[in-house]
Scaffold this active site. Structure first.
Site, mmCIF file in Angstrom:
data_model
loop_
_atom_site.group_PDB
_atom_site.id
_atom_site.type_symbol
_atom_site.label_atom_id
_atom_site.label_comp_id
_atom_site.label_asym_id
_atom_site.label_seq_id
_atom_site.Cartn_x
_atom_site.Cartn_y
_atom_site.Cartn_z
ATOM 1 C CB CYS A 117 -1.005 -0.028 1.096
ATOM 2 S SG CYS A 117 -0.280 -0.465 2.737
ATOM 3 C CG HIS B 135 0.028 3.887 5.520
ATOM 4 N ND1 HIS B 135 0.181 3.279 6.728
ATOM 5 C CD2 HIS B 135 -0.321 2.697 4.789
ATOM 6 C CE1 HIS B 135 0.220 1.803 6.706
ATOM 7 N NE2 HIS B 135 -0.120 1.560 5.398
HETATM 8 P P1 NAD Z 1 -5.326 -10.431 6.549
HETATM 9 O O1 NAD Z 1 -4.796 -11.191 7.914
HETATM 10 O O2 NAD Z 1 -6.553 -9.668 6.955
HETATM 11 O O3 NAD Z 1 -5.986 -11.726 5.646
HETATM 12 C C1 NAD Z 1 -5.248 -12.998 5.311
HETATM 13 C C2 NAD Z 1 -6.315 -14.081 5.300
HETATM 14 O O4 NAD Z 1 -5.683 -15.181 4.958
HETATM 15 C C3 NAD Z 1 -6.996 -14.535 6.512
HETATM 16 O O5 NAD Z 1 -8.475 -14.583 6.162
HETATM 17 C C4 NAD Z 1 -6.246 -15.562 6.991
HETATM 18 O O6 NAD Z 1 -7.384 -16.267 7.849
HETATM 19 C C5 NAD Z 1 -5.920 -16.305 5.823
HETATM 20 N N1 NAD Z 1 -5.002 -17.255 5.951
HETATM 21 C C6 NAD Z 1 -4.040 -17.455 6.804
HETATM 22 N N2 NAD Z 1 -3.326 -18.638 6.530
HETATM 23 C C7 NAD Z 1 -3.524 -18.771 5.741
HETATM 24 C C8 NAD Z 1 -3.065 -20.066 4.738
HETATM 25 N N3 NAD Z 1 -2.079 -20.913 5.113
HETATM 26 N N4 NAD Z 1 -3.462 -20.268 3.500
HETATM 27 C C9 NAD Z 1 -4.828 -19.533 3.100
HETATM 28 N N5 NAD Z 1 -5.206 -18.445 3.834
HETATM 29 C C10 NAD Z 1 -4.713 -18.090 4.851
HETATM 30 O O7 NAD Z 1 -4.132 -10.011 5.886
HETATM 31 P P2 NAD Z 1 -4.052 -8.997 4.928
HETATM 32 O O8 NAD Z 1 -4.068 -7.621 5.308
HETATM 33 O O9 NAD Z 1 -5.384 -9.261 3.851
HETATM 34 O O10 NAD Z 1 -2.897 -9.055 3.914
HETATM 35 C C11 NAD Z 1 -2.762 -9.881 2.812
HETATM 36 C C12 NAD Z 1 -1.391 -9.506 1.975
HETATM 37 O O11 NAD Z 1 -1.748 -8.347 1.588
HETATM 38 C C13 NAD Z 1 -0.002 -9.419 2.891
HETATM 39 O O12 NAD Z 1 0.737 -9.711 2.117
HETATM 40 C C14 NAD Z 1 -0.007 -7.817 3.009
HETATM 41 O O13 NAD Z 1 1.249 -7.432 3.623
HETATM 42 C C15 NAD Z 1 -0.809 -7.504 1.731
HETATM 43 N N6 NAD Z 1 -1.313 -6.069 1.969
HETATM 44 C C16 NAD Z 1 -2.089 -5.626 3.003
HETATM 45 C C17 NAD Z 1 -2.311 -4.541 3.319
HETATM 46 C C18 NAD Z 1 -3.411 -4.203 4.568
HETATM 47 O O14 NAD Z 1 -3.375 -2.892 4.889
HETATM 48 N N7 NAD Z 1 -3.921 -5.008 5.221
HETATM 49 C C19 NAD Z 1 -2.253 -3.605 2.198
HETATM 50 C C20 NAD Z 1 -1.664 -3.829 1.101
HETATM 51 C C21 NAD Z 1 -1.139 -5.069 1.123
#
Ligand code: NAD
Length: 339
Positions: free
Chosen positions: A139, A219
């Protein structure tokens, strides 16, 4: 294009909804690790659901949730998996996606070498064309790359200093902080964001510093770019207004804080209040000598979603960058330049 979403959390549920809004994509299904409220929401929205772990299928069924199979079954039915698993987990699935003949779109929480290219649509769409694995930038990196690439192209950047004020956790998170502290988020300067920006804009000289603050949404980036020539404030505003997926906020609208920007998302009736645009506070755009400074905000849960959709079209080489970005922006309702 049949799209699967592995990991139905903060990013995954938004990607799934955005895919459903595209005329040229079908959502093959999403995965869940356990039958919690997210699983009930997916079922209520008639989204096909698969269990990440084969031995937990019974847990879903016991709660009366219909489950179509496990992750492997889903991957074998799809052309591309958008990996939205927690940071670092995505890499463990890379070989499995490849084995099933599926392409993979990873998120910024993975290391850059998980994919062949780190992607921000307006900067390097072409370099993702036809690739098997693409990583959408994080992000913060997406927000930085959007404005910096346009300013660099139009005005020529010699060097950039960016101070990042990072939200602590996402709104759903009730387990982590800080609650009443400001934390220098990395012991080293520059922070990892400099390296990440250069994955997309390799020639840019950028130095980033960061702190984490006890807020949950958005942010803020305070940016100072040294240009190759002096520019007027009006010229700088014109350039930032011309930046795709970037909204310059008119001071008269009094959207002077992150909370008011999110109120705008609410008042516009957007799903989950999402602000996909990088927002730039017009009153912060100032020029002095060869420096151009501005302050911008990033809704961390939303900004990468349009990029993921464009990355899907890029790996299938279905349309060019401009066409894809227009299709995505129209489908989601993204503003161009002004609200
Ligand atoms: P999150 O924790 O909200 O969601 C992750 C999901 O994956 C959850 O539903 C969890 O239950 C599931 N999960 C856990 N282990 C798993 C497995 N082994 N196999 C399949 N599913 C599994 O995380 P998020 O914030 O959505 O982040 C996901 C990615 O996006 C990360 O790489 C993060 O760095 C990136 N990201 C996050 C944001 C943010 O602000 N949240 C912004 C940009 C990028």
């Amino acid at each position: 294009m049949r799209v699967a979403v592995n990991g139905y959390g903060t990013i995954g549920k938004r990607v799934a909804d955005a895919v459903l809004q595209q005329k040229d994509m079908d959502l093959a299904g999403v995965t869940k690790t356990r039958p919690d409220f997210g699983a009930k929401v997916a079922e209520s929205r008639r989204i096909p659901m698969y269990s990440v772990f084969p031995d937990r299928i019974n847990d879903f069924e016991k709660r009366g949730l219909s489950i179509q199979g496990c992750l492997g079954d889903l991957i074998s039915k799809t052309d591309v998996v958008v990996d939205c698993t927690p940071a670092g987990v995505g890499r463990t699935y890379r070989e499995s996606y490849a084995r099933h003949g599926s392409k993979g779109i990873f998120q910024g929480g993975e290391e850059a070498d998980v994919a062949e290219v780190t992607f921000v649509a307006q900067c390097n769409y072409e370099s993702a064309v036809g690739k098997r694995f693409v990583r959408v930038a994080s992000c913060n990196t997406t927000g930085l790359c959007r404005t910096l690439s346009t300013v660099d192209r139009s005005l020529g950047i010699g060097e950039v200093h960016a101070s990042l004020v990072r939200r602590a956790v996402d709104p759903f998170d009730s387990t982590r902080g800080p609650i009443d502290a400001i934390v220098p988020s990395c012991s080293s300067v520059p922070t990892h964001h400099s390296k990440d920006v250069r994955e997309v804009l390799p020639h840019l000289r950028i130095l980033t510093m960061a702190v984490t603050v006890p807020t949950k949404i958005m942010h803020v980036h305070m940016i100072a770019a040294r240009l190759s020539r002096e520019v007027s404030q009006d010229e700088a505003i014109d350039v930032l207004e011309a930046t795709p997926r970037t909204l310059v906020l008119d001071g008269r609208d009094r959207l002077e804080s992150t909370s008011k920007v999110m109120e705008l998302g609410r008042d516009l009736g957007r799903r989950r209040n999402d602000m996909w645009e990088t927002v730039v506070w017009e009153d912060t755009i100032t020029t002095s000598d060869h420096w151009l400074c501005w302050t911008q905000g990033v809704h961390q849960e939303a900004i990468v979603i349009p990029e993921v959709i464009d990355a899907i079209r890029a790996v299938f080489d279905s349309v060019d960058a401009e066409t894809s970005m227009n299709m995505t922006d129209r489908a989601l309702g993204i503003f161009q330049s002004r609200f």
